[in-house]
Design an enzyme around this catalytic site. Structure first.
Site, PDB file in Angstrom:
ATOM      1  N   GLU A 198       0.820  -1.221   0.000  1.00  0.00           N
ATOM      2  CA  GLU A 198       0.000   0.000   0.000  1.00  0.00           C
ATOM      3  C   GLU A 198       0.857   1.276   0.000  1.00  0.00           C
ATOM      4  O   GLU A 198       0.566   2.227   0.713  1.00  0.00           O
ATOM      5  CB  GLU A 198      -0.947   0.007   1.212  1.00  0.00           C
ATOM      6  N   GLU A 272      -6.769  -7.405  -1.164  1.00  0.00           N
ATOM      7  CA  GLU A 272      -7.341  -7.416   0.181  1.00  0.00           C
ATOM      8  C   GLU A 272      -8.833  -7.166   0.074  1.00  0.00           C
ATOM      9  O   GLU A 272      -9.273  -6.025  -0.087  1.00  0.00           O
ATOM     10  CB  GLU A 272      -6.690  -6.354   1.081  1.00  0.00           C
TER      11      GLU A 272
END
Length: 636
Positions: A198, A272
């Site tokens: 991320e 995710e």
């Protein structure tokens, strides 16, 4: 030198031979059989709108289970339940702060034996997507980064700052060397490796992601590279040569469209898919309804996308490893010990409604029947145990390392302890002498919460909200003590470089900075707990209780030990140890009201239970056969 030129057909034949040789070598050198007997020629590829494996269309049906959050004795149980749900791929992070607790000291043993975990996955027929960081977020202290990095006052984490990249290189020299033999091309289960994590939500250095990618490639990573970001992060989180994937919970058509736009004719994957959510102390327990989850997962699959359930099984933030949340809040909010996450498989490995719904859904994406669902572990609510002895914090200090004297306050990471790696977790006690009362002001320099004592009498709490205390006048010199707790470092956001704990600046009395501190490091490691446990300083419960303090009891187990949950009604805030293992923090403000005790961490006969309690104790420890995570609230 003689140069032999091979035809394309000969080279292909040699490649197949080498690949099969690698597969055989993996089978015989990795301590057990590899279930998949296919020849290894072409691993996971992203050359069209669908993944391929060995040239055949392949959909990743993945789930996250972190080996460091699950007792090793239960790794196989959890992975078998994953397979039985219809998943084909295991995803795991790697926590740098556990594997390198001190600079240059590495641990890949026992609970942290990553290679054993990878081999187990392979033996059970699961592929693996490895997410080695170095930053992992994961609601884990400092996002998995080791706190000793913060000893450098100029540290710039997740950038190409030399102090950070040197440390990453040293860690990757150890980690990636262990990982490389477990890649698909060498007969192992790893079909893809994620580059950082991320980074689009951090994005402080455009040279950083290429550095991490090269750090992987140069050490022998040859499988497909991926990145992972939310929709906003996709704009800055990618790196050339790695497939970008997206993270979300509620269906995000705009994000999927954006992903398709920046990567036309590439496979789309939700790296995710958040099956639930984490909890914060003082808040409510988050739940995400099974029906809503199923609807989104069904739609993702209808869109011909691959998916990874984060989490499939959350497990537990044992010890002091839970992180803190600081997005859109004036002060960090610490995360609870349980990482149940409202995931398909519960904290203790139980099936949930989500599990059964997903199993039914995924069964339609398999040509063969799914494996039988493994039976559940038995649990037991043991009889309450009575506290037998107590020991005040003050009487335990001589079991700590030698105290450190300093004119000014020193944050815990910069203390000269743990071979000059500083203190990572737990509590730090700061003591100085005062000669008058008045207004004690923290100047917001307490990280994160301090119990304040004058001559060892409790006078109040200082934290982010309460930054001043009135101290009464007294005669002569008195000892002012501040027991400061690191409640967990922030794991996400742009304040990672600011996560030093303890006293991070001056404390003032009547606007005058206090000086001349004696500082005790109380990281409450197993060695300290064992020294305290075997000391002769314990007092019976008939004598006056002193807080903070340690409280000792014995749990007698007949027959095979079973999983259980500890309940502590009447207690306030602290930490529980069983047979020297740190189960994690408890706090009466909730939402979490129980602590998970894995059966394998107990043994037949007498088990030692030690509770460190800050302010208030009941005379007994209770047990339950099911968890209590508190009042619930739907994820928004």
């Amino acid at each position: 030198m003689v140069v032999v030129r091979l035809s394309l057909k000969q080279r292909y034949g040699l490649l197949v031979c080498f690949t099969i040789a690698g597969l055989i070598a993996y089978q015989f050198t990795r301590r057990g059989p590899e279930v998949r007997r296919m020849s290894r020629v072409e691993g996971l590829r992203a050359n069209s709108s669908r993944f391929s494996l060995e040239g055949e269309p392949f959909r990743i049906l993945g789930g996250s289970i972190h080996y460091f959050r699950v007792p090793r004795a239960y790794w196989e149980d959890r992975l078998l339940k994953m397979r039985a749900c219809g998943l084909n791929t295991l995803t795991t992070y790697v926590p740098w702060n556990l594997h390198e607790p001190e600079r240059g000291v590495f641990n890949f043993q026992d609970q942290l034996d990553l290679e054993a975990y990878l081999h187990l996955a392979a033996s059970l027929g699961l592929w693996v997507i490895l997410r080695p960081g170095p930053y992992i977020c994961a609601e884990w202290d400092l996002g998995g980064l080791p706190s000793w990095l913060l000893r450098d006052k100029n540290m710039k984490m997740r950038t190409t700052y030399p102090g950070f990249t040197d440390a990453v290189n040293s860690f990757f020299d150890q980690l990636i060397t262990r990982v490389v033999p477990h890649q698909y091309s060498k007969g192992g289960p790893i079909i893809a490796v994620q580059v950082e994590n991320e980074y689009g939500s951090y994005a402080k250095d455009t040279e950083y992601m290429p550095f991490i990618k090269e750090a992987l490639l140069s050490r022998g990573i040859t499988e497909l590279l991926l990145t992972s970001d939310n929709q906003e992060g996709l704009k800055l989180g990618g790196v050339q040569g790695a497939l970008e994937t997206i993270n979300f919970q509620k269906l995000n058509p705009d994000g999927i469209k954006y992903l398709d736009g920046i990567q036309p004719q590439k496979p789309k994957m939700v790296m995710e898919y958040w099956s639930g959510w984490f909890d914060l102390w003082g808040g409510l327990h988050h739940v995400f309804t099974p029906e809503e989850m199923l609807a989104v997962v069904s739609e993702i699959l209808k869109l011909d996308m691959s998916i990874n359930l984060y989490m499939f099984h959350g497990g537990t933030n044992f010890g002091f490893m839970s992180g803190a949340f600081a997005v859109g809040t004036p002060a960090p909010k610490p995360m609870v010990t349980s990482y149940d996450y409202d995931a398909p498989l519960s904290e203790a490995g139980d099936y949930t409604t989500k599990y059964h719904l997903l199993r039914n859904l995924f069964s339609h994406y398999h040509t063969k029947p799914l494996p039988e669902v493994p039976s559940l572990q038995e649990r037991k609510a043991y009889q309450p145990v009575v506290i037998q002895q107590h020991l005040s914090l003050w009487d335990s200090l001589h079991f700590t390392d030698k105290p450190f004297k300093s004119e000014r306050p020193v944050n815990m990471e910069n203390l000269p302890v743990n071979n000059n790696n500083g203190q990572s977790y737990g509590y730090t006690l700061y003591e100085t002498t005062i000669t008058r009362g008045g207004t004690l002001s923290s100047k917001n320099n307490i990280r994160d919460r301090a119990l304040v004592f004058v001559d060892r009498h409790f006078v109040g709490v200082l934290d982010y909200k309460m930054q001043e205390l009135a101290l009464l006048d007294g005669k002569g010199e008195r000892t002012l003590s501040l027991l400061v707790e690191n409640c967990g470092r922030v794991n996400y956001g742009k304040t990672l470089d600011e996560q030093r704990k303890g006293l991070v600046g001056d404390i003032e009395l009547n606007k005058k900075p206090l000086r001349d501190f004696i500082i005790h490091s109380l990281d409450i490691k197993p060695g300290f707990v064992n020294r305290v446990k075997s000391s002769g300083h314990w007092k019976s419960m008939r004598q006056q209780l002193a807080f903070p303090g340690f409280f000792q009891a014995k749990l007698h187990v007949e027959g095979k030990p079973r999983d259980t949950f500890i309940r502590l009604p009447g207690w306030s805030k602290g930490v529980v140890f069983i047979n020297g293992r740190n189960l994690g923090r408890y706090w009466s403000i909730g939402p979490q009201q129980t602590l998970y005790v894995p059966g394998p961490w107990l043994h037949k006969g007498t088990n030692q239970v030690v509770v460190f309690e800050e302010q208030e104790a009941d005379g007994k420890i209770q047990f339950a056969s099911s968890p209590d995570y508190g009042m619930t609230v739907d994820v928004q």
